[in-house]
Design a protein around this motif. Structure first.
Motif, PDB file in Angstrom:
ATOM      1  N   GLU A   1      12.516  23.074 -29.821  1.00 39.47           N
ATOM      2  CA  GLU A   1      13.061  23.763 -31.001  1.00 39.47           C
ATOM      3  C   GLU A   1      13.791  22.781 -31.924  1.00 39.47           C
ATOM      4  OE1 GLU A   1      14.805  28.030 -30.394  1.00 39.47           O
ATOM      5  OE2 GLU A   1      14.793  26.984 -28.470  1.00 39.47           O
TER       6      GLU A   1
ATOM      7  N   GLU B   1      11.103  20.391 -39.822  1.00 40.71           N
ATOM      8  CA  GLU B   1      11.159  21.369 -40.902  1.00 40.71           C
ATOM      9  C   GLU B   1      12.088  20.872 -42.021  1.00 40.71           C
ATOM     10  OE1 GLU B   1      10.945  25.586 -39.247  1.00 40.71           O
ATOM     11  OE2 GLU B   1      12.867  25.563 -40.338  1.00 40.71           O
ATOM     12  N   LYS B   2      13.215  20.332 -41.614  1.00 41.61           N
ATOM     13  CA  LYS B   2      14.157  19.765 -42.588  1.00 41.61           C
ATOM     14  C   LYS B   2      13.492  18.648 -43.384  1.00 41.61           C
ATOM     15  CE  LYS B   2      18.841  19.130 -41.306  1.00 41.61           C
ATOM     16  NZ  LYS B   2      19.738  18.657 -40.219  1.00 41.61           N
TER      17      LYS B   2
ATOM     18  N   ARG C   1      11.317  20.817 -33.816  1.00 41.85           N
ATOM     19  CA  ARG C   1      10.666  21.610 -34.851  1.00 41.85           C
ATOM     20  C   ARG C   1      11.592  21.768 -36.063  1.00 41.85           C
ATOM     21  NH1 ARG C   1      10.911  26.449 -36.216  1.00 41.85           N
ATOM     22  NH2 ARG C   1      12.149  27.103 -34.416  1.00 41.85           N
ATOM     23  N   LYS C   2      12.860  22.082 -35.761  1.00 43.29           N
ATOM     24  CA  LYS C   2      13.839  22.244 -36.841  1.00 43.29           C
ATOM     25  C   LYS C   2      14.024  20.950 -37.625  1.00 43.29           C
ATOM     26  CE  LYS C   2      16.677  26.113 -36.334  1.00 43.29           C
ATOM     27  NZ  LYS C   2      17.956  26.653 -36.606  1.00 43.29           N
TER      28      LYS C   2
END
Lengths: 315, 95
Positions: free
Chosen positions: A8, A15-16, A11-12
């Motif tokens: 996670e 994404e940023k 992924r975060k």
């Protein structure tokens, strides 16, 4: 607080990056991202610092006071740039002392261009024009790099560096319009620095395995070959304008693509210099090592003096 | 003793009278006076400032970035704190 698992977090993080949100020192980041940045930024810092040596060589022999003041200001800038960049590596948890020792032990690399000697005053022109020109091309996209402290350091560096290329071109222009001997000097400097300047952009994309990951992380925005092409396209016209010849018999303008096609780069030479076998590798590292050793007593004295001053103040 | 013993300082520069001091970067120096002198050399070579603050990095306490949601999220829903939240009828001025 919810604890995220590493998938996670990754992924975060991505994404940023994809949303162009900068990563700051205390944010979570994958270890490989951190290590890549430490390697790249410290190499960049080393390049700034080692880069002072070939130019420092000519400060006392600059042809007049104006040139001397300019060269001095430029070399002083490079020292500052090294500092900004070492500070950026420290925000990633790198120890500055270790970083510098890695340079001295040969573990860390720096730009191979600084392993070439500066034989004449014209080399100050060629370095400013070509080497700083190539560096600026590399550095401008780094102002948008995903890591905040690196991007901010690069904004400052680029702002300061814009005069570096101009002063170099000015030297070349003056020499190229001078006596035949002066023009020869300028041409000779161009002959010696042209190919090493093209090598500054690094291996060709096919041989640059880390590039793709760096692009995905938005540390890098353009490929080595794209930047090199951009540099050639910009520089050929500048050389023509001052009547100098690019030392490449294969160089020709390709109407279809709108780009210059240039000859094969001698990658063998590049890798030899990177490995430590360039004309000045040993001299450069020796100079840096000596600077650190000979400066030790100054650093100690400064600490002793500050301790003494603190006692006096509290008394 | 090595350079390691020189503490890290955060540098803040006031670019001109009337503006805040703003963080510009950091450097290492033996003490505060040396930090100011070095900051002058490194960060104000092109008339970037008229005043320098130096603060030892150790003395800066920061919020935890993983607490950002908890700290800053609540204000996102309080739109009534902004003037644009309110309807002002036509014909009203200076409000």
């Amino acid at each position: 607080m919810k604890v995220l698992n590493s998938e996670e977090l990754n992924r975060k993080f991505q994404e940023k990056i994809d949303n162009d949100i900068k990563i700051e020192p205390n944010d979570w980041m994958p270890d490989a991202y951190r290590q890549t940045l430490i390697r790249q930024i410290s190499q960049h810092a080393h390049s700034e610092v080692v880069g002072m040596l070939p130019e420092g060589n000519w400060i006392t022999r600059a042809p007049n006071l104006r040139r001397k003041a300019v060269l001095l200001a430029k070399v002083q800038d490079e020292a500052g740039h090294g500092l900004y960049l070492y500070s950026a590596t420290e925000t990633l948890g790198a120890d500055r002392e270790d970083t510098i020792d890695d340079l001295h032990s040969g573990k860390a690399k720096y730009s191979s261009i600084f392993n070439y000697p500066t034989l004449s005053w014209a080399d100050m022109g060629a370095i400013g024009w070509l080497v700083d020109g190539a560096a600026i091309m590399n550095q401008v996209p780094l102002c948008r790099c995903s890591y905040g402290p690196y991007a901010r350091a690069m904004v400052r560096v680029c702002k300061e560096e814009s005069f570096h290329q101009r002063q170099g071109f000015e030297i070349m222009m003056k020499l190229a319009n001078g006596s035949p001997e002066q023009k020869d000097m300028a041409q000779d400097a161009l002959n010696r620095f042209w190919w090493p300047a093209l090598m500054m952009f690094g291996p060709s994309d096919d041989d640059s395995p880390n590039s793709q990951q760096s692009m995905k992380w938005k540390i890098k925005r353009f490929s080595n070959d794209d930047l090199r092409q951009q540099f050639v396209d910009a520089t050929v016209a500048q050389a023509a304008l001052i009547g100098l010849t690019i030392p490449d018999p294969d160089l020709k303008f390709d109407k279809k693509s709108g780009h210059y096609i240039f000859g094969e780069i001698n990658w063998n030479e590049f890798y030899e210099v990177v490995k430590g076998n360039g004309p000045c590798n040993k001299e450069r590292i020796d100079a840096r090592r000596k600077a650190k050793e000979n400066g030790l007593w100054v650093r100690e004295a400064a600490m002793a003096f500050s301790a003494k001053r603190a006692i006096k103040k509290s008394a | 003793m090595t350079n390691k013993d020189w503490p890290l300082w955060e540098i803040f520069i006031r670019s001109k009278q009337g503006l805040n001091h703003k963080h510009v970067g950091s450097l290492r120096a033996a003490d505060a006076e040396m930090a100011v002198e070095n900051a002058r050399d490194v960060y104000t070579r092109r008339s970037e400032g008229i005043s320098i603050w130096v603060i030892e990095s150790n003395n800066i306490h920061a919020s935890d970035s993983s607490d950002a949601d908890m700290l800053f999220e609540p204000s996102n829903t309080k739109v009534y704190r902004h003037p644009t939240f309110y309807d002002v009828p036509d014909g009203i001025s200076h409000m």
